[in-house]
Design an enzyme around this catalytic site. Structure first.
Site, PDB file in Angstrom:
ATOM      1  N   GLY A   1      82.518 -22.067  26.045  1.00 30.02           N
ATOM      2  CA  GLY A   1      83.891 -23.119  25.988  1.00 30.02           C
ATOM      3  C   GLY A   1      85.079 -22.636  25.884  1.00 30.02           C
ATOM      4  O   GLY A   1      86.039 -23.351  26.197  1.00 30.02           O
TER       5      GLY A   1
ATOM      6  N   GLY B   1      87.343 -17.379  20.649  1.00 27.49           N
ATOM      7  CA  GLY B   1      87.368 -18.797  20.275  1.00 27.49           C
ATOM      8  C   GLY B   1      87.918 -18.845  18.835  1.00 27.49           C
ATOM      9  O   GLY B   1      88.131 -17.976  18.456  1.00 27.49           O
ATOM     10  N   SER B   2      87.901 -20.367  18.433  1.00 31.95           N
ATOM     11  CA  SER B   2      88.810 -20.522  17.187  1.00 31.95           C
ATOM     12  C   SER B   2      87.873 -19.805  15.833  1.00 31.95           C
ATOM     13  O   SER B   2      88.752 -19.608  15.029  1.00 31.95           O
ATOM     14  CB  SER B   2      88.664 -22.150  17.103  1.00 31.95           C
TER      15      SER B   2
ATOM     16  N   GLU C   1      81.679 -11.976  26.652  1.00 28.25           N
ATOM     17  CA  GLU C   1      80.733 -12.291  25.585  1.00 28.25           C
ATOM     18  C   GLU C   1      79.192 -11.809  25.530  1.00 28.25           C
ATOM     19  O   GLU C   1      78.764 -11.138  24.837  1.00 28.25           O
ATOM     20  CB  GLU C   1      80.834 -13.659  25.278  1.00 28.25           C
TER      21      GLU C   1
END
Length: 262
Positions: free
Chosen positions: A104, A34-35, A111
């Site tokens: 998301g 993710g970001s 994860e």
């Protein structure tokens, strides 16, 4: 360079930078997806290249693995590592008990496996991810492609008897086709609005045939590092109940700012 970053990006960077303090020489570290996790990988890569930090990364997605290699972090599989000292990852939501919604970015299965195979899990997030009650962010549920529409119906029927406000599910799309995870599965996003009993929901969802795993991370996270747009950082440790505050300075010309802004 730092002046070009949005407050959200600065908050993500601040949290990631502070989280590198958890990493020590010789550690096997789970690298999230993710970001916000991408900022962490860049920060760790800088320490590997410029300060000689010696770590081994276990990525939670193919794109995290590619980024880690790009910045100079040695990468191995979880099977090779067997057990990890630490996992650092982002979250889509977290509550006061450090229960999480993740997935998301589409990597919830890997994860969760990596996080539970670690001595410690630290979440990095901007302050906007904090909620009183989980559920505003759609809950991802990874399902096998075979019979996914039947699985979707079973999930929606199961939600009728649970403490949630919304009870609809949608298949995550990638253009005109369903999004496919690294494990070759699909993702259903559950639009629940509020989850009254996350522990019960997690257990019930995983009993439905066709469901591989859900994005509720219960009793897995040990600490959360919360970043703010002005560089302030708050560290909350669920195990000892402490809260620590610090400040991250944004340096003009910081290498990290030149090619990463998620």
């Amino acid at each position: 360079m730092s002046a070009d970053l949005s407050p959200i990006d600065k908050a993500k960077f601040a949290a990631a930078k502070r989280a590198t303090d958890f990493v020590e020489d010789g550690m096997r570290v789970g690298l999230g997806t993710g970001s916000t996790a991408a900022w962490l990988v860049k920060c760790l890569g800088e320490l590997v290249r410029e300060e000689g930090l010696k770590i081994t990364g276990v990525p939670t997605s193919s794109r995290t693995a590619a980024l880690a290699r790009d910045v100079g972090i040695p990468v191995i599989s979880l099977d090779e590592a067997k057990w990890l000292d630490l996992t650092i990852d982002g979250a889509d939501e977290y509550d006061g008990n450090l229960n999480l919604i993740k997935g998301g970015g589409g990597a919830l299965l890997q994860e969760k496996i990596v996080a539970t195979a670690s001595d410690q899990m630290v979440v990095i997030a901007d302050v906007g991810k904090q909620v009183d009650t989980l559920g505003a962010f759609p809950l991802p549920v990874e399902v096998i492609p075979f019979g996914w529409q039947t699985t979707k119906v079973l999930v929606e029927e199961t939600l009728i008897g649970l403490d949630v406000l919304g009870r609809t599910a949608s298949i995550r799309m990638n253009g005109d086709h369903p999004y496919v995870t690294d494990e070759g599965n699909y993702i259903l996003d559950l639009h629940l609005r509020r989850i009254g009993n996350p522990r019960q929901l997690s257990l019930v969802l995983n009993q439905i045939p066709g469901v591989v795993e859900n994005g509720l991370f219960i009793d897995i996270c040990d600490a959360v590092v919360i970043g703010y747009g002005d560089g302030r950082v708050e560290l909350r440790n669920i195990n000892d109940g402490t809260i620590e505050e610090s400040q991250i300075d944004f340096l003009e010309g910081e290498n990290l700012f030149s090619d990463l802004s998620d």
